[in-house]
Enzyme design. Structure first.
Site, PDB file in Angstrom:
ATOM      1  N   ALA A  56     -18.881  -8.703  -1.223  1.00 40.98           N
ATOM      2  CA  ALA A  56     -19.820  -8.671  -0.102  1.00 40.98           C
ATOM      3  C   ALA A  56     -20.951  -9.649  -0.390  1.00 40.98           C
ATOM      4  O   ALA A  56     -21.441  -9.719  -1.514  1.00 40.98           O
ATOM      5  CB  ALA A  56     -20.376  -7.266   0.100  1.00 40.98           C
ATOM      6  N   GLY A  68     -21.035 -13.177  -4.842  1.00 42.47           N
ATOM      7  CA  GLY A  68     -21.145 -12.015  -3.970  1.00 42.47           C
ATOM      8  C   GLY A  68     -21.201 -10.731  -4.783  1.00 42.47           C
ATOM      9  O   GLY A  68     -21.163 -10.741  -6.017  1.00 42.47           O
ATOM     10  N   GLU A  69     -21.312  -9.616  -4.094  1.00 45.24           N
ATOM     11  CA  GLU A  69     -21.334  -8.314  -4.756  1.00 45.24           C
ATOM     12  C   GLU A  69     -19.920  -7.819  -5.018  1.00 45.24           C
ATOM     13  O   GLU A  69     -19.041  -7.960  -4.171  1.00 45.24           O
ATOM     14  CB  GLU A  69     -22.051  -7.275  -3.898  1.00 45.24           C
ATOM     15  CG  GLU A  69     -23.549  -7.399  -3.859  1.00 45.24           C
ATOM     16  CD  GLU A  69     -24.196  -6.212  -3.170  1.00 45.24           C
ATOM     17  OE1 GLU A  69     -25.343  -5.893  -3.511  1.00 45.24           O
ATOM     18  OE2 GLU A  69     -23.561  -5.605  -2.283  1.00 45.24           O
ATOM     19  N   ALA A  70     -19.727  -7.203  -6.174  1.00 40.35           N
ATOM     20  CA  ALA A  70     -18.484  -6.490  -6.463  1.00 40.35           C
ATOM     21  C   ALA A  70     -18.634  -5.016  -6.105  1.00 40.35           C
ATOM     22  O   ALA A  70     -17.650  -4.321  -5.850  1.00 40.35           O
ATOM     23  CB  ALA A  70     -18.123  -6.633  -7.938  1.00 40.35           C
ATOM     24  N   ARG A 114     -23.311  -7.925  -8.933  1.00 36.34           N
ATOM     25  CA  ARG A 114     -22.714  -9.168  -8.459  1.00 36.34           C
ATOM     26  C   ARG A 114     -21.500  -9.545  -9.305  1.00 36.34           C
ATOM     27  O   ARG A 114     -21.234  -8.960 -10.344  1.00 36.34           O
ATOM     28  CB  ARG A 114     -23.729 -10.306  -8.535  1.00 36.34           C
ATOM     29  CG  ARG A 114     -24.705 -10.438  -7.375  1.00 36.34           C
ATOM     30  CD  ARG A 114     -25.445  -9.199  -7.022  1.00 36.34           C
ATOM     31  NE  ARG A 114     -26.531  -9.487  -6.084  1.00 36.34           N
ATOM     32  CZ  ARG A 114     -27.188  -8.573  -5.419  1.00 36.34           C
ATOM     33  NH1 ARG A 114     -26.878  -7.295  -5.569  1.00 36.34           N
ATOM     34  NH2 ARG A 114     -28.164  -8.901  -4.593  1.00 36.34           N
TER      35      ARG A 114
END
Length: 368
Positions: free
Chosen positions: A211, A227-229, A234
């Protein structure tokens, strides 16, 4: 006479170097979306509320012009794309009719010729927030983003808690204290055909969904960067989608912004050089997570990156810096460069300026 001409040339070069890339946005602008079509830039939503603006980059007197307001209410993290002269806006986060924060899965279309919006009778099979959108062969492709049910449930719980700080702390601990795979970020690739307004399955990542990744595409290749995991954590991963031939191939490139990665960064291409810049993250969160602390960013301060990286000879090189760290603005291709509009800086402050990053002979030029 020659000295006069030389002095004038130096003065003009100095002015060009210090001239603003674009006029300041009408309002401080972050968490919105934007697109470019025929050298006209369109931006809206986010901190601009329901407002949309356009700017003709080729006009002698460049200025932002207000457009018809977006009919779907204020939204953060929507995405947008131009296809066949129309602007499509996908999803986002906003308030529903009951005032609850939620993820949307709808699509709106803007017609520049009539300055009008219409909500399409087309819903994506999953929510769209934190996702990325790109165009290939006349279709929009969407991937990544948070899980709609989990995200909406979190805000429903917060609403139920009201001002009960003990309950809120418990909800936050429950929400953040899980492994990355338990958030079910979207790893599917969906395609949207504007001619039929239908969604289709187009593939899925062999790894995991993210995300707030940065996205850029050229020809048959698209890159998803960082992005975010999971919320607060991140990734430094870089994924490449290759549409060459009949079969979509997913590749994993060397990581960047290691070890913690960032979200809300900016990506573009200049003279065939892949650029990744900025973004925000929590230094130390990756180590915390690897040591078993699922609430990996607890107690950490969000930091904003100034780094500019170039993909060169099969690896990433730090090749320059922004004047200040920023994230969550709009990145667009313009003048064979990466154009960054708005974003937020330290403390979450929304900004009104633009940045242009160009590359020539592997040397980075940054114009503010």
């Amino acid at each position: 006479m020659n000295k006069t001409i030389m002095a004038l040339a130096i003065m003009m070069a100095s002015f060009a170097a210090n001239a603003s890339v674009l006029p300041e946005t009408p309002v401080p602008f972050k968490s919105g979306t934007g697109a470019i079509d025929n050298d006209t830039v369109y931006i809206g939503l986010g901190s601009a509320g329901t407002a949309w603006y356009k700017l003709d980059t080729q006009a002698k007197d460049k200025k932002w012009t207000a457009l018809a307001a977006f009919p779907g209410g204020p939204r953060d993290q929507a995405t947008s794309a131009f296809i066949d002269g129309n602007l499509y806006v996908f999803g986002g986060i906003g308030k529903n009719s009951e005032g609850l924060t939620q993820v949307f899965n709808d699509v709106h279309k803007y017609n520049p010729k009539t300055n009008s919006w219409v909500k399409l009778m087309s819903l994506a099979p999953m929510g769209m927030a934190g996702h990325v959108t790109f165009v290939h062969n006349g279709k929009a492709y969407v991937t990544g983003g948070v899980n709609q049910n989990i995200f909406n449930g979190y805000f429903e719980d917060l609403n139920e808690a009201g001002k009960d700080s003990t309950a809120i702390d418990k909800i936050n601990a429950h929400y953040f204290d899980k492994k990355a795979e338990d958030y079910f970020f979207n790893k599917f690739l969906l395609s949207f055909d504007p001619s039929t307004q239908q969604w289709s399955y187009a593939g899925e990542s062999p790894w995991y969904g993210t995300a707030g990744a940065a996205v850029v595409n050229k020809g048959d290749k698209t890159w998803l960067i960082n992005g975010e995991a999971k919320p607060g954590l991140r990734t430094d991963a870089v994924f490449e989608l290759d549409f060459t031939g009949n079969n979509l191939k997913w590749n994993k490139l060397d990581p960047v912004s290691s070890p913690d990665g960032v979200a809300g960064g900016f990506a573009g291409i200049s003279n065939d050089s892949l650029i990744f810049a900025g973004g925000a993250g929590f230094k130390g969160s990756r180590e915390n997570y690897q040591n078993g602390k699922n609430y990996a960013h607890e107690g950490l301060k969000k930091s904003y990156s100034t780094d500019i990286h170039l993909w060169h000879n099969g690896k990433w090189d730090k090749s320059g810096e922004l004047s200040q760290g920023r994230a969550y603005g709009v990145s667009l291709p313009w003048n064979n460069s990466l154009l960054i509009i708005g974003g937020e800086t330290a403390g979450g402050k929304a900004v009104t300026d633009s940045v242009l990053i160009s590359v020539k002979d592997n040397k980075v030029t940054v114009q503010n």
